[in-house]
Design an enzyme around this catalytic site. Structure first.
Site, PDB file in Angstrom:
ATOM      1  N   ASP A  17     -10.764  33.181 -53.546  1.00  4.43           N
ATOM      2  CA  ASP A  17      -9.380  32.730 -53.549  1.00  4.43           C
ATOM      3  C   ASP A  17      -8.381  33.879 -53.633  1.00  4.43           C
ATOM      4  OD1 ASP A  17     -10.303  30.121 -53.538  1.00  4.43           O
ATOM      5  OD2 ASP A  17     -10.303  29.984 -55.725  1.00  4.43           O
ATOM      6  N   CYS A  18      -8.771  34.994 -54.257  1.00  2.00           N
ATOM      7  CA  CYS A  18      -7.815  36.087 -54.441  1.00  2.00           C
ATOM      8  C   CYS A  18      -8.565  37.405 -54.527  1.00  2.00           C
ATOM      9  CB  CYS A  18      -6.968  35.865 -55.692  1.00  2.00           C
ATOM     10  SG  CYS A  18      -7.917  35.977 -57.232  1.00  2.00           S
ATOM     11  N   CYS A  21     -11.484  37.898 -56.956  1.00  2.00           N
ATOM     12  CA  CYS A  21     -12.802  37.427 -56.500  1.00  2.00           C
ATOM     13  C   CYS A  21     -13.533  38.546 -55.758  1.00  2.00           C
ATOM     14  CB  CYS A  21     -12.643  36.216 -55.586  1.00  2.00           C
ATOM     15  SG  CYS A  21     -11.836  34.786 -56.348  1.00  2.00           S
ATOM     16  N   CYS A 364      -3.358  36.589 -67.619  1.00  6.13           N
ATOM     17  CA  CYS A 364      -4.179  36.747 -66.412  1.00  6.13           C
ATOM     18  C   CYS A 364      -3.331  37.257 -65.240  1.00  6.13           C
ATOM     19  CB  CYS A 364      -4.822  35.417 -66.051  1.00  6.13           C
ATOM     20  SG  CYS A 364      -5.728  35.496 -64.499  1.00  6.13           S
ATOM     21  N   CYS A 366      -3.794  37.143 -61.950  1.00  8.42           N
ATOM     22  CA  CYS A 366      -4.139  36.600 -60.629  1.00  8.42           C
ATOM     23  C   CYS A 366      -2.946  36.569 -59.676  1.00  8.42           C
ATOM     24  CB  CYS A 366      -4.722  35.199 -60.772  1.00  8.42           C
ATOM     25  SG  CYS A 366      -6.425  35.193 -61.361  1.00  8.42           S
ATOM     26  N   ASP A 408       9.257  56.758 -25.400  1.00  5.45           N
ATOM     27  CA  ASP A 408       8.939  57.350 -24.111  1.00  5.45           C
ATOM     28  C   ASP A 408       9.775  56.610 -23.061  1.00  5.45           C
ATOM     29  OD1 ASP A 408       7.501  58.864 -22.160  1.00  5.45           O
ATOM     30  OD2 ASP A 408       6.317  57.076 -21.749  1.00  5.45           O
ATOM     31  N   THR A 410       9.117  56.426 -19.112  1.00  5.63           N
ATOM     32  CA  THR A 410       8.370  55.766 -18.041  1.00  5.63           C
ATOM     33  C   THR A 410       7.275  54.863 -18.595  1.00  5.63           C
ATOM     34  OG1 THR A 410       8.758  57.703 -16.663  1.00  5.63           O
ATOM     35  CG2 THR A 410       7.075  56.144 -15.915  1.00  5.63           C
ATOM     36  N   ASP A 603       3.197  54.773 -23.992  1.00  2.72           N
ATOM     37  CA  ASP A 603       2.136  54.020 -23.309  1.00  2.72           C
ATOM     38  C   ASP A 603       1.125  54.900 -22.595  1.00  2.72           C
ATOM     39  OD1 ASP A 603       3.903  54.886 -21.237  1.00  2.72           O
ATOM     40  OD2 ASP A 603       3.036  53.347 -19.925  1.00  2.72           O
ATOM     41  N   ASP A 689       0.350  30.244 -65.496  1.00  4.91           N
ATOM     42  CA  ASP A 689      -0.463  31.174 -64.705  1.00  4.91           C
ATOM     43  C   ASP A 689      -0.806  30.583 -63.341  1.00  4.91           C
ATOM     44  OD1 ASP A 689      -2.307  33.549 -64.387  1.00  4.91           O
ATOM     45  OD2 ASP A 689      -3.729  31.905 -64.218  1.00  4.91           O
TER      46      ASP A 689
END
Length: 708
Positions: A17-18, A21, A364, A366, A408, A410, A603, A689
């Site tokens: 989940d985060c 983990c 916590c 989290c 750039d 061209t 490019d 939390d």
């Protein structure tokens, strides 16, 4: 016995989940003998590790499973492991998941306990205790497993201590509410995490999994993985193109919006490249496959976005480091709160232990830990859907802080292809006749100027017959027989034109940055045709948007000064022309010293050194592969305005990260104080939390809605 060379193994992980983990898994796997280079990608849900032998893979599976996560196939060996339901991401009906069932069960027991209080108050304590046991068992099991594997200061451990402590001091009712709210919070975090990943996962779903491959018996539906380069696929109207391929027959409009964000379908004909994931809107096409499934543009984009989402941004690295020290500090503070007042000031043990337990829960980190990666993942997915590809959270943060952008010319500010701008008819011919004669003479030539003249004639619906006896005149141009007479085409000076009027007109056109060709027959100049590589359709608006963001735009080009200054005047930007690749590199370094952050947009192969040296290198999607590899980001749709969109996306992401950090730390600060003062209890602490985590995730998901 010979030692085996360590091999890279990759596993699919579910249930994260985060970032906490991911860190738990990294710590656990890192302690396994023979495991090195351990890395867990939260966005891509993968565990990458180097192992001295495949037998260690079973130990890894056991360690990950003991932490409460699911682990899938090992890409190196192909061995799979069954994913238990409790670890599956929350993407379907929430009540069908293990987390959802746990919430319903603990919630039902708590409701039953409150009903029992009305009938048999003494029995209700047992029901509350049952809710505690049901809700706390998976948490305690994960806490013990994590502690054994090296992760002590984690939310599960804090929860286990808080619940057990609350039961000991006879706060069973609140302990039951805490486990219920924690289970509900995990459920909400799982749903939010699934939503955050869905943006990236949706990219992978753009390309179909099968294609209709031509065979002697007719088209056969074939898995993409089984299609070889060179095979011919049939794309029916309404179908998505299954692989990057070249059209062999058929003309149709292709909707590439899923790849580039371009809303208007593009007409493609034989010889044109079609991209995997684009939608055929009109007619059937036969296409030759040019790239394997894993090498298509969309596959490369998905891979780069996943890698970018897993790479930690500077802010995330700082928060990650901060949380490693923050958690032990909170535990030490909670211990002090539990011991100091009773021992030093004769405080009530039960009261201060209760406040210490609440402090553990509110402390916590989290919400703080997930505040940055959730925003980065959402922004990367949103950008990729519009054709804005960024190779990492660090790059995304840096783009929004640049002070100057070097473009750039061209192929970046311009199309990279000359177009006819002026037709000057002289002698006794009309403009249409002049264009017809020039197109007929140049029809067989592959020179860019000749191709542009022929294309302009066709676009102007000029009917012409390709000339016969066409030949190149070295150092001059070409000659051909048109309408029974010999016509020569080339630069006026090279053809020996002496007419002062003609030369003056040619010089005036050249002063505007145009290439001028004269048409001559029997010593008489029939007219002049001027061509120039024109700015892209959105270049003026794109440069204006960059200026509007408070950023200095600069042109760096190797083209001649007249051409460069003509384009620079049209776009309203500073021009630096006739630069070699090393000159561009030196200019970028000088610009970085004077301005701070500088981006380079290009490019070509000659742009690669400057792209790599800039704070952020941005490649145009149609550019050379080496430019795309050297760059940190790419605008796949080749729009100059997308550079400004990239900057706006970065700045909006930085703003969301700032908001998330403020929410996370602000709520912590408020509730830490109220907890110490005894104004908030255990269930409020866990609610705050969980609420903070859900708030920062929801705020980050706003970035998925739009990319500019």
């Amino acid at each position: 016995m010979m030692s085996r060379e360590p091999r890279q193994h990759k596993f699919k992980i579910t249930g994260m989940d985060c970032a906490s983990c991911a860190r738990k898994i990294e710590t656990a796997v890192g302690r396994i003998e023979g495991a090195s280079a351990v890395s867990v990608g939260l966005a891509s849900e993968t565990l990458s590790v180097r192992l001295a032998g495949p037998e260690r893979a079973d130990e890894i599976r056991a360690a990950v499973k003991s932490l409460g996560y699911g682990i899938g196939a090992d890409a190196a060996t192909g061995r799979a492991q069954h994913d238990h339901d409790h670890a599956k991401p929350i993407e379907g009906a929430w009540w069908q998941s293990a987390k959802g069932r746990l919430v319903l069960l603990t919630g039902g027991l708590i409701a039953a306990a409150y009903l029992t209080m009305l009938i048999a108050p003494t029995v209700s304590v047992c029901v509350f205790l049952a809710a505690c046991v049901v809700g706390a068992i998976p948490v305690v099991r994960r806490a013990i497993a994590a502690a054994r594997l090296g992760s002590l200061f984690i939310i599960e451990m804090l929860m286990a201590i808080a619940v057990i402590g609350a039961v000991i001091i006879n706060a069973t009712e609140e302990a039951a509410l805490v486990v219920f709210l924690f289970a509900a919070g995990e459920l909400l975090e799982g749903i939010a995490a699934g939503r955050a990943r869905s943006g990236i996962r949706a990219l992978a779903d753009i390309a179909p999994k099968t294609a209709m491959v031509e065979s002697e018996g007719g088209p056969v539906e074939t898995p993409i993985s089984a299609i070889a380069i060179g095979q011919v696929i049939v794309v029916r109207p309404g179908d998505r193109v299954a692989a990057d391929a070249t059209i062999l027959s058929g003309t149709s409009a292709l909707d590439e919006s899923a790849l580039t964000g371009e809303s208007v379908p593009r007409v493609k004909q034989p010889g044109d490249l079609v991209l995997a994931g684009s939608i055929n809107t009109e007619a059937m096409l036969r296409c030759r496959v040019e790239k394997a499934a894993e090498d298509t543009l969309i596959a490369r984009v998905v891979k780069l976005v996943e890698e970018a989402a897993d790479a930690k941004a500077p802010t995330e690295r700082f928060i990650d480091t901060f949380s490693r020290y923050y958690m032990p500090a909170i535990c030490a503070l909670a211990l002090a709160v539990a011991l100091v007042p009773p021992l030093a000031f004769a405080g009530d043990w039960s009261t201060w232990i209760y406040r210490a337990l609440a402090l553990l829960l509110i402390g916590c980190p989290c919400a703080l830990v997930i505040s940055t990666p959730a925003a980065i993942a959402s922004a990367l997915a949103a950008g990729a859907r519009r054709g804005l590809l960024v190779k990492g959270g660090g790059v995304l943060e840096a783009i929004g802080k640049v002070k100057a952008i070097a473009f750039d010319k061209t192929g970046t500010l311009t199309e990279g292809k000359p177009k006819v701008t002026d037709i000057v008819a002289l002698a006794d011919v009309t403009e249409a006749d002049l264009l017809r004669i020039a197109a007929a003479a140049e029809a067989a030539s592959s020179h860019p100027l000749a191709v542009a003249v022929v294309a302009h004639a066709r676009a102007s619906k000029i009917v012409f017959t390709p000339a016969s006896h066409s030949q190149v005149l070295p150092g001059k141009g070409l000659s051909a027989r048109v309408d029974g007479r010999i016509v020569t085409i080339g630069a006026p000076a090279r053809l020996g034109v002496t007419s002062a009027d003609v030369l003056e007109r040619a010089r005036a056109l050249e002063a505007e940055g145009k290439s001028v060709s004269a048409l001559q027959s029997q010593g008489k100049v029939l007219g002049l045709i001027a061509l120039r590589d024109e700015p892209r359709a959105d270049a003026v608006q794109g440069v204006k948007e960059v200026l509007g963001l408070g950023i200095r735009p600069v042109m760096l080009t190797g083209d001649n000064r007249a051409n460069a200054e003509a384009v620079g005047r049209a776009l309203g930007m500073e021009v630096n022309a006739e630069l070699l690749p090393e000159d561009k590199l030196a200019f970028i370094r000088k610009l970085a010293q004077g301005e701070g952050g500088v981006a380079k947009v290009g490019d070509g192969i000659n742009d690669a050194p400057a792209l790599a040296a800039a704070t952020v290198g941005i490649a145009m999607g149609s550019g050379a592969d080496v430019a795309l590899e050297a760059a940190d980001a790419a605008v796949l749709n080749n729009r100059v305005s997308d550079v400004a969109a990239l900057i706006r996306l970065s700045r909006r992401t930085l703003r969301v990260i700032g908001e998330n950090v403020t929410i996370a730390l602000g709520l912590k600060a408020v509730f830490l104080v109220t907890t110490l003062l005894g104004m908030t209890g255990l269930w409020i602490a866990i609610l705050a939390d969980t609420g903070a985590t859900v708030l920062v995730t929801a705020n980050a998901l706003r970035l998925l809605k739009r990319a500019s």
